[in-house]
Design a protein around this motif. Structure first.
Motif, PDB file in Angstrom:
ATOM      1  N   GLY A  77       0.813  -1.216   0.000  1.00 57.34           N
ATOM      2  CA  GLY A  77       0.000   0.000   0.000  1.00 57.34           C
ATOM      3  C   GLY A  77       0.842   1.260   0.000  1.00 57.34           C
ATOM      4  O   GLY A  77       0.571   2.217  -0.732  1.00 57.34           O
ATOM      5  N   VAL A  78       1.892   1.262   0.808  1.00 51.84           N
ATOM      6  CA  VAL A  78       2.785   2.425   0.881  1.00 51.84           C
ATOM      7  C   VAL A  78       3.542   2.591  -0.439  1.00 51.84           C
ATOM      8  O   VAL A  78       3.674   3.698  -0.952  1.00 51.84           O
ATOM      9  N   GLU A 104       3.679  -9.382 -10.706  1.00 51.19           N
ATOM     10  CA  GLU A 104       4.358  -8.090 -10.754  1.00 51.19           C
ATOM     11  C   GLU A 104       3.305  -6.992 -10.798  1.00 51.19           C
ATOM     12  O   GLU A 104       2.372  -7.059 -11.592  1.00 51.19           O
ATOM     13  N   ILE A 105       3.473  -6.006  -9.937  1.00 47.88           N
ATOM     14  CA  ILE A 105       2.581  -4.848  -9.932  1.00 47.88           C
ATOM     15  C   ILE A 105       3.436  -3.587  -9.883  1.00 47.88           C
ATOM     16  O   ILE A 105       4.592  -3.617  -9.475  1.00 47.88           O
ATOM     17  N   VAL A 106       2.848  -2.492 -10.297  1.00 54.05           N
ATOM     18  CA  VAL A 106       3.565  -1.218 -10.385  1.00 54.05           C
ATOM     19  C   VAL A 106       3.533  -0.495  -9.044  1.00 54.05           C
ATOM     20  O   VAL A 106       2.495  -0.428  -8.380  1.00 54.05           O
ATOM     21  N   ALA A 107       4.677   0.034  -8.662  1.00 53.72           N
ATOM     22  CA  ALA A 107       4.799   0.899  -7.487  1.00 53.72           C
ATOM     23  C   ALA A 107       5.104   2.306  -7.962  1.00 53.72           C
ATOM     24  O   ALA A 107       5.489   2.527  -9.117  1.00 53.72           O
ATOM     25  N   ASN A 108       4.956   3.251  -7.072  1.00 53.52           N
ATOM     26  CA  ASN A 108       5.213   4.655  -7.389  1.00 53.52           C
ATOM     27  C   ASN A 108       6.701   4.846  -7.675  1.00 53.52           C
ATOM     28  O   ASN A 108       7.557   4.512  -6.862  1.00 53.52           O
ATOM     29  N   ASP A 109       7.011   5.387  -8.856  1.00 52.20           N
ATOM     30  CA  ASP A 109       8.395   5.626  -9.268  1.00 52.20           C
ATOM     31  C   ASP A 109       9.128   6.587  -8.334  1.00 52.20           C
ATOM     32  O   ASP A 109      10.350   6.558  -8.247  1.00 52.20           O
ATOM     33  N   MET A 110       8.380   7.425  -7.637  1.00 55.42           N
ATOM     34  CA  MET A 110       8.989   8.412  -6.749  1.00 55.42           C
ATOM     35  C   MET A 110       9.205   7.864  -5.335  1.00 55.42           C
ATOM     36  O   MET A 110       9.675   8.589  -4.456  1.00 55.42           O
ATOM     37  N   SER A 111       8.857   6.604  -5.117  1.00 55.83           N
ATOM     38  CA  SER A 111       8.961   5.988  -3.786  1.00 55.83           C
ATOM     39  C   SER A 111       9.840   4.745  -3.837  1.00 55.83           C
ATOM     40  O   SER A 111       9.419   3.646  -3.476  1.00 55.83           O
ATOM     41  N   LYS A 112      11.064   4.915  -4.277  1.00 55.39           N
ATOM     42  CA  LYS A 112      11.982   3.775  -4.423  1.00 55.39           C
ATOM     43  C   LYS A 112      12.236   3.070  -3.089  1.00 55.39           C
ATOM     44  O   LYS A 112      12.321   1.846  -3.038  1.00 55.39           O
TER      45      LYS A 112
END
Length: 160
Positions: A77-78, A104-112
């Motif tokens: 979630g985070v 595989e799912i996408v995470a926020n690119d700005m939250s490495k």
């Protein structure tokens, strides 16, 4: 843990990947009686099955897999959280994590950092033998369109 009714957890767990859930009525199961204990279990219906169960109430212990699953779900979630008001691509598919089904799912690119924590939580959950679940399908792959959903404020696949 929240005070949701056992039937809600059965619906949530059973509906997550097409599995079954069995919930003991109040006063039955390992917790029993006035201690407020409850037992729930879920398993998938294919050849590979995963079970989770918890016992709560006075003197009860939490199933390690359930604790690891909750940690993983929170980390996912985070990692997928995004802000649709930011004028930047956040869910491009360049940052990928895995869900409970091993998809595989996408995470926020700005939250490495959050994505790295989600990957670590998945690895611990999997190495402990708690998953992945045997699901029938995965969301669209990361190279398909994903976007920052306004309602959920999370990276979401663009189903067409």
């Amino acid at each position: 843990m929240s005070k949701l009714r056992p039937w809600f957890w059965a619906l949530l767990i059973g509906g997550a990947c097409g599995g079954k859930a069995v919930v003991d009525p109040p006063g039955q199961g390992t917790g029993g009686g006035s201690g407020g204990g409850s037992t729930s279990s879920a398993s998938t219906s294919t050849s590979t099955s995963t079970s989770t169960s918890t016992t709560s109430g006075t003197g009860g212990t939490a199933d390690p897999c359930l604790v690891l699953q909750e940690n993983l779900e929170q980390a996912i979630g985070v990692a997928q959280a995004c802000d649709p008001m930011i004028n930047a691509i956040q869910c491009s598919g360049d940052t990928v994590i895995w869900d409970l089904c091993g998809c595989e799912i996408v995470a926020n690119d700005m939250s490495k950092d959050a994505a790295a924590q989600a990957l670590q939580a998945y690895e611990v959950w999997e190495a402990t033998g708690c998953g992945p679940w045997d699901c029938e399908s995965c969301p669209p792959p990361p190279d398909s369109p994903w976007y920052c959903d306004v309602d959920f404020q999370a990276c979401t696949p663009a189903y067409e």
